[in-house]
Every structure is written in structure tokens, then in C-alpha cells.
Design a protein around this motif. Sequence first.
Motif, PDB file in Angstrom:
ATOM      1  N   HIS A 217      37.308  32.203  41.741  1.00 29.07           N
ATOM      2  CA  HIS A 217      37.406  31.751  40.349  1.00 29.07           C
ATOM      3  C   HIS A 217      38.333  30.532  40.371  1.00 29.07           C
ATOM      4  CE1 HIS A 217      35.434  35.369  38.817  1.00 29.07           C
ATOM      5  NE2 HIS A 217      36.179  36.047  39.662  1.00 29.07           N
ATOM      6  N   THR A 236      37.697  39.642  38.749  1.00 26.97           N
ATOM      7  CA  THR A 236      37.933  39.054  37.430  1.00 26.97           C
ATOM      8  C   THR A 236      38.916  37.906  37.606  1.00 26.97           C
ATOM      9  OG1 THR A 236      39.798  40.515  36.909  1.00 26.97           O
ATOM     10  CG2 THR A 236      37.593  41.269  36.293  1.00 26.97           C
ATOM     11  N   THR A 239      38.089  30.511  34.683  1.00 26.27           N
ATOM     12  CA  THR A 239      37.463  29.242  35.053  1.00 26.27           C
ATOM     13  C   THR A 239      38.498  28.121  34.961  1.00 26.27           C
ATOM     14  OG1 THR A 239      36.807  28.697  32.792  1.00 26.27           O
ATOM     15  CG2 THR A 239      35.301  30.091  34.068  1.00 26.27           C
ATOM     16  N   GLN A 243      38.648  29.966  30.725  1.00 24.42           N
ATOM     17  CA  GLN A 243      37.795  31.036  30.205  1.00 24.42           C
ATOM     18  C   GLN A 243      37.794  32.191  31.191  1.00 24.42           C
ATOM     19  OE1 GLN A 243      33.994  28.921  29.348  1.00 24.42           O
ATOM     20  NE2 GLN A 243      34.270  29.746  27.283  1.00 24.42           N
ATOM     21  N   GLU A 245      36.392  35.183  33.385  1.00 20.24           N
ATOM     22  CA  GLU A 245      35.147  35.214  34.138  1.00 20.24           C
ATOM     23  C   GLU A 245      35.131  36.447  35.025  1.00 20.24           C
ATOM     24  OE1 GLU A 245      32.769  31.567  36.273  1.00 20.24           O
ATOM     25  OE2 GLU A 245      34.764  32.030  37.060  1.00 20.24           O
ATOM     26  N   LEU A 260      27.830  35.959  38.482  1.00 21.29           N
ATOM     27  CA  LEU A 260      28.991  35.267  37.941  1.00 21.29           C
ATOM     28  C   LEU A 260      28.759  35.075  36.449  1.00 21.29           C
ATOM     29  CD1 LEU A 260      31.660  34.144  39.140  1.00 21.29           C
ATOM     30  CD2 LEU A 260      30.590  31.892  39.132  1.00 21.29           C
ATOM     31  N   GLN A 261      29.645  35.619  35.618  1.00 23.22           N
ATOM     32  CA  GLN A 261      29.462  35.553  34.163  1.00 23.22           C
ATOM     33  C   GLN A 261      30.755  35.112  33.498  1.00 23.22           C
ATOM     34  OE1 GLN A 261      28.013  39.212  32.438  1.00 23.22           O
ATOM     35  NE2 GLN A 261      26.530  39.571  34.066  1.00 23.22           N
ATOM     36  N   GLU A 262      30.620  34.181  32.558  1.00 18.45           N
ATOM     37  CA  GLU A 262      31.750  33.820  31.717  1.00 18.45           C
ATOM     38  C   GLU A 262      31.825  34.781  30.536  1.00 18.45           C
ATOM     39  OE1 GLU A 262      31.684  29.798  30.501  1.00 18.45           O
ATOM     40  OE2 GLU A 262      31.816  28.974  32.534  1.00 18.45           O
TER      41      GLU A 262
END
Length: 517
Positions: A217, A236, A239, A243, A245, A260-262
Motif C-alpha cells: 500500500h 489493510t 493509498t 484513502q 485500502e 485490491l479495493q479502495e
Amino acid sequence: MSRRVVRQSKFRHVFGQAAKADQAYEDIRVSKVTWDSSFCAVNPKFLAIIVEAGGGGAFIVLPLAKTGRVDKNYPLVTGHTAPVLDIDWCPHNDNVIASASDDTTIMVWQIPDYTPMRNITEPIITLEGHSKRVGILSWHPTARNVLLSAGGDNVIIIWNVGTGEVLLSLDDMHPDVIHSVCWNNNGSLLATTCKDKTLRVVDPRKGQVVAERFAAHEGMRPMRAVFTRQGHIFTTGFTRMSQRELGLWDPNNFEEPVALQEMDTSNGVLLPFYDPDSSIIYLCGKGDSSIRYFEITDEAPFVHYLNTFSSKEPQRGMGFMPKRGLDVSKCEIARLYKLHERKCEPIIMTVPRKSDLFQDDLYPDTPGPEPALEADEWLSGQDAEPVLISLRDGYVPPKHRELRVTKRNILDARPPSGTRRSQSASDAPLSVRSAPLHPGPLYKSLYRPLPDTASSVLRAPAAAHPGGAAGGDQGPSGAGAGPGATHHGPGEHAVRAGGRHGLARRAGDRSESGRQG
């Protein structure tokens, strides 16, 4: 015309619900230390919370059944000289808990099943090896008495609590502060995150990094990592634009993330709590008022959002109950303990089912309290999966088991501490302390040898010793001096026979009678 098919999962309808007010723990002064740990640890017997305390660090241990308002004078576990930063229950003994502190030490405590009358101040053992604060603790999942600690000195130490020895020390792997450490399922590997933004997979017994990924990250805020049941690593972090992520990684191929998710924009570090039986991960952000939970599967997109539990008040920390401490009759699949500013509130995650029978698909066999290996076996290279138990008939915690510590050459390895030296010096024999170093004429005239038995002095007529009544020869204290008092020095006889002044008066009377004669 394409029709969207809903993903099939028995956990799609999991919902969270806060316990009733009378099931919460009220009036607890939760610690305000600025450290990104959970501040709470729970097992099927006890709830432990790091609290505010003057003059050092402390935490409170409550039986799970002791709900309601907690007395302000309830005994604490005290012993650290600086704030406590992390606590962790031993998975193989529900009465043993370890605490890490800003004072660079780790202490292991035995908690009795009964409520103590006063503060618990004596740990079973104190582990000293870090040069800076110790902020991370984690027990080995399968080996008995193996405890991991990570400190601000960028060092990971693995201890054998049963002997107080350092099994392994990983000194040169992390160039900066370590943010999180997690064992895999059988305790053969570690996943670590560091301030240098690198995610590492470490083999502690070989002392080498198996795999690493830089900037998993890209943000500078702390990152967390946990192993999943499939052998992947869930992380966890943040960004570059701050943010939050989440990511899923395959240690055999760190080039690209599996997922990978925001999420959102917030400053709170996300604390992940993973349940390997259901493969659900619960994300609790410090300062958030919500808990998000996801299911991790082998199907794309691999990390599936389930739901969010929301409440009004932000959380200061969170505890996660092991599976063997849940109520299987109510289809409870997780229980979290949310810390408020002055209380702790249980949050129950439930799968709605109509049947009252035991649900085999929700409760596969889960790790029990028995270790699979001894510390020496694990150190020699053996690995073993956790010893599983069935929850069909519920789980009954075993009775109190005492942790026995057998130290090996600890006293030879280091000198005793300053406090112990002062105690040993004060234990000198009474005759040595009471006798003057240079007896002069005054000493010889005042402290003449008494008769062989103190009883002869005590039984002498009052006329023979005019100062006896004033000196208290026949008082209650004098009557207690038996023949055994002859073994003490002259100073001790003076005290036993009525004090130094009474003896001086008797000596003066004798000398005066001698001159008259």
C-alpha cells in the motif's frame, strides 16, 4: 438479455447486533495511550482491557459473567513501570496472559479463577531483551509456551515462556518500526509489516525473508497483515491520497495483488480480525463507529463485501472472541468487544437460521486449547496443525491450570537487579547489625554480660534491682523472654530485659553499691 445471478453464500445475511445494556461492562477507564493496538483481549473465561493507571501501566481482567458497572476499586493487574501497550491471552491456557509495555519488558501473568482481593503485582516471569518499547505480542498457534514480541528497537524475539529463554532473535530484517506481526495457521511463517512500507514473509527458524513486497500500500500510514486459511495474506493500509485500502496477496507471487479495493477516506488504522472457520474478516477502524466485514473466497473478486455494523459512538479498541467461546445454540459466528471511552460493549454476529439444531456447516471443528507441539520440538523444525475440537456439545473451559516456569541459568547470565541487592543486604544477621564496630570503655561499662539465663534476671527481687520496675523487667514483654534469649548479643538482651536505659540504670546502681561496700 443478461440476468444477474446473486452469489451463493451462507454468510450473505450475517448481521451484527449490540448486546443489551445489562450485558455491557460499564465504568472502565480505557487507556488513552496513542498506540495502534486493540487494547482488549478476550477468551472463553475472561475479558482483559488496558486501562488508565497512575504510576505505571495496568490492565483489568474481568470474568465474562461480571457484566454491569465495575467497581472503581476492582483489583487491577499492575507491575509495569510505564503504560501497557498490548496484551494477548495464551491460546493453550485460558488463565495465562502476556502484557507488553513502554518500559521495554514483557510480563506473563497467571489469572486466578476467583476474584482477587487486591491488585495482582507479581508476574510468573518477566522477559527482558528489548532495548525500546514493546508494542506487539503474539502467541504461537500450535506450540506450547512460545511467545513472540516485537519492539521499537526493530527486533522480533521469540521466547520460551516455560524457561524464560530467548529461542530466536530476528535482528537485521526490519530497518524501521514494525507495525504488525502475524503467524500463519501452523506457526511456520510470519507475515510482518514495517514503516518502510514493505510486506515480508519470514521463516523465523531459518532467520530469513522468504518473500517480500515493497509498497503493498503506497501510503505512509501503518499497514496491517494477517494470514488467511488458503495461505494468502490479507492487508489493510492507505493509498498515496490517504484513502483506506485493503488487499489480498499470494506469497508465491507478490508481483500483482489477488485483489485490491479502495474503501474510504479516514485516518483510523483498520484492525483486521480473521475467522479461519468461516473465512470472514472483520475490519474495525480506530475512531470509527462501524465494523465492516468481508468474505474471502476462491472466486473473483475474492474479497466479497457482506455488510456493515454501525453504531453511534466511535470505538477506542476491539477484542475478538475465539470460536470456542461462542454460543452455538444461537448461530453466533463471531463476537467482538467494542471499547468506548468508559465501557466495553459486546457485539454479536449471527447467521439467521430457523432450526434450533446444531449447524454443522457453520461450526466446523475449530482449534482447541491443547498444543500440538512443545517449544523444543517446534524449534527443531517440526510443524503441526492445530489440535481441533468439535463444538457440537458446546465448549466448557478446562479448570485452572498453573503455568510452571523452569529457568535455565538465568541467574548466571545476568547480575541481579538493584532492588534485589538492597534486599539481600538488609537480610544480614541481627547480631552483626546490632554490635558496634569499635567497642569503647563506655560500651564495656554499660553492656556488661548478663547471667546465663534471662529468666534469672527477670525473677530477681525488686530490692536487688531498684531500676527494674522503671525499666519494665517484670512487664508482659519481659515475661516472654525465655532461656533461648541467651543466644543473642548483649544489645538484644538489653531490649529483652527492659531496654537500654533500664540496663544503664542497673549498671549505675551496681557500681554505686560497690563503692559503698
